[in-house]
Scaffold this motif. Structure first.
Motif, mmCIF file in Angstrom:
data_model
loop_
_atom_site.group_PDB
_atom_site.id
_atom_site.type_symbol
_atom_site.label_atom_id
_atom_site.label_comp_id
_atom_site.label_asym_id
_atom_site.label_seq_id
_atom_site.Cartn_x
_atom_site.Cartn_y
_atom_site.Cartn_z
ATOM 1 N N GLU A 102 4.051 5.605 4.850
ATOM 2 C CA GLU A 102 4.436 4.403 5.610
ATOM 3 C C GLU A 102 4.944 3.387 4.608
ATOM 4 O O GLU A 102 4.256 3.082 3.634
ATOM 5 C CB GLU A 102 3.205 3.883 6.376
ATOM 6 C CG GLU A 102 3.352 2.509 6.987
ATOM 7 C CD GLU A 102 4.416 2.446 8.086
ATOM 8 O OE1 GLU A 102 4.214 3.023 9.151
ATOM 9 O OE2 GLU A 102 5.461 1.805 7.835
ATOM 10 N N ASP A 103 6.162 2.882 4.810
ATOM 11 C CA ASP A 103 6.722 1.957 3.826
ATOM 12 C C ASP A 103 6.251 0.526 4.025
ATOM 13 O O ASP A 103 6.280 -0.269 3.096
ATOM 14 C CB ASP A 103 8.259 2.028 3.814
ATOM 15 C CG ASP A 103 8.864 1.696 5.160
ATOM 16 O OD1 ASP A 103 8.296 2.141 6.178
ATOM 17 O OD2 ASP A 103 9.881 0.998 5.207
ATOM 18 N N GLU A 104 5.812 0.189 5.251
ATOM 19 C CA GLU A 104 5.329 -1.180 5.467
ATOM 20 C C GLU A 104 3.892 -1.288 4.978
ATOM 21 O O GLU A 104 2.981 -0.689 5.548
ATOM 22 C CB GLU A 104 5.411 -1.547 6.945
ATOM 23 C CG GLU A 104 6.812 -1.954 7.353
ATOM 24 C CD GLU A 104 6.927 -2.122 8.859
ATOM 25 O OE1 GLU A 104 6.255 -3.025 9.391
ATOM 26 O OE2 GLU A 104 7.664 -1.344 9.482
ATOM 27 N N ASP B 170 5.685 8.177 8.849
ATOM 28 C CA ASP B 170 6.512 7.150 9.469
ATOM 29 C C ASP B 170 7.940 7.697 9.540
ATOM 30 O O ASP B 170 8.305 8.587 8.771
ATOM 31 C CB ASP B 170 6.446 5.890 8.591
ATOM 32 C CG ASP B 170 7.247 4.737 9.182
ATOM 33 O OD1 ASP B 170 7.372 4.669 10.423
ATOM 34 O OD2 ASP B 170 7.747 3.918 8.392
ATOM 35 N N MET C 151 11.112 5.594 10.003
ATOM 36 C CA MET C 151 12.092 4.763 9.303
ATOM 37 C C MET C 151 11.585 4.453 7.900
ATOM 38 O O MET C 151 10.619 3.710 7.735
ATOM 39 C CB MET C 151 12.315 3.449 10.061
ATOM 40 C CG MET C 151 12.803 3.635 11.482
ATOM 41 S SD MET C 151 14.510 4.191 11.550
ATOM 42 C CE MET C 151 15.335 2.623 11.278
HETATM 43 CA CA CA Z 1 9.021 2.152 8.358
#
Ligand code: CA
Length: 228
Positions: free
Chosen positions: A8-10, A53, A55
């Motif tokens: 997850e990038d966030e 995730d 995106m």
């Molecule tokens: Ca994302």
């Protein structure tokens, strides 16, 4: 410890997931990009469930899923989708994910899904027959593998569980609810549609002609049946 990959990038969502996984007794392995996730999987071959995730800054979650599945059919994969990604859900499942959760999700919902995947991955099979055969199919319960006419068919954990349920109950109509409860667990929060999506994918793998299925037949308004 039961390791779970969290891609997850966030950072805020990732730490939310990580805290809740730790609380539920899992050992989260974090990744913020697709490349990092694949690297972590190489370094931690004992990761048995991955949360992906979609995106991401580099490659998207579906591509990560595809790359994982190219070498590993056993790991459980849950896609983390946004509410607006209705079509993405289906595509994600078609590329080899076992399940998906829609953001925003509750910690209870997420850990229930992971628990369900882990239950399917584990399981004591010592009491069972080592092999179930049906027509051209041979299901090896110890190795969790399927052959058709001696040819190996690669299955995900979910597909294997559905096949086992079918082959344990030849000729019996199984309702979609029965399949959902048996395979995803009674605490599953999702929709019955996930059964149909997986059946569609399974037919592509096992049927001679997936558009005209003869092994997994539809019982209209009810569910599916294994029999020919
Ligand atoms: Ca994302």
């Amino acid at each position: 410890m039961k390791k779970v990959l969290v891609l997850e990038d966030e950072a805020s969502i990732r730490s939310f997931v990580v805290i809740n996984l730790k609380r539920s007794g899992y050992e989260p392995i974090e990744a913020a990009t697709g490349a990092e996730a694949l690297e972590q999987l190489r370094k931690n071959p004992d990761i048995r469930v991955a949360l992906l995730d979609i995106m991401l800054p580099d490659i998207d979650g579906f591509e990560v899923c595809r790359q994982i599945r190219a070498t590993d059919s056993k790991i459980g994969i849950i896609m983390l989708t946004a509410r607006t990604q209705e079509m993405d859900k289906v595509t994600g499942l078609m590329t080899g994910a076992d399940d998906y959760v829609t953001k925003p999700f509750s910690p209870t919902e997420l850990t229930a899904r992971i628990d369900a995947l882990y239950r399917r991955l584990g399981g004591d099979v010592s009491e069972e027959a080592a092999e179930i055969t049906s027509g051209p199919f041979r299901l090896n319960v110890r190795n969790r593998t399927l052959e058709k006419d001696g040819q190996r068919i690669k299955l995900t954990q979910v597909e294997y569980s559905i096949m086992k349920m079918f082959m344990d109950n030849p000729g019996k109509a199984l309702s979609r609810e029965d399949i959902l409860n048996a395979v995803w667990g009674r605490n599953y929060f999702g929709e019955l549609k996930i059964v149909d999506v997986n059946i569609r994918r399974l037919r592509i793998k096992v049927e001679d002609d997936p558009t005209n299925p003869t092994y997994i037949t539809t019982v209209w308004g009810y569910g599916y049946k294994w029999g020919f």
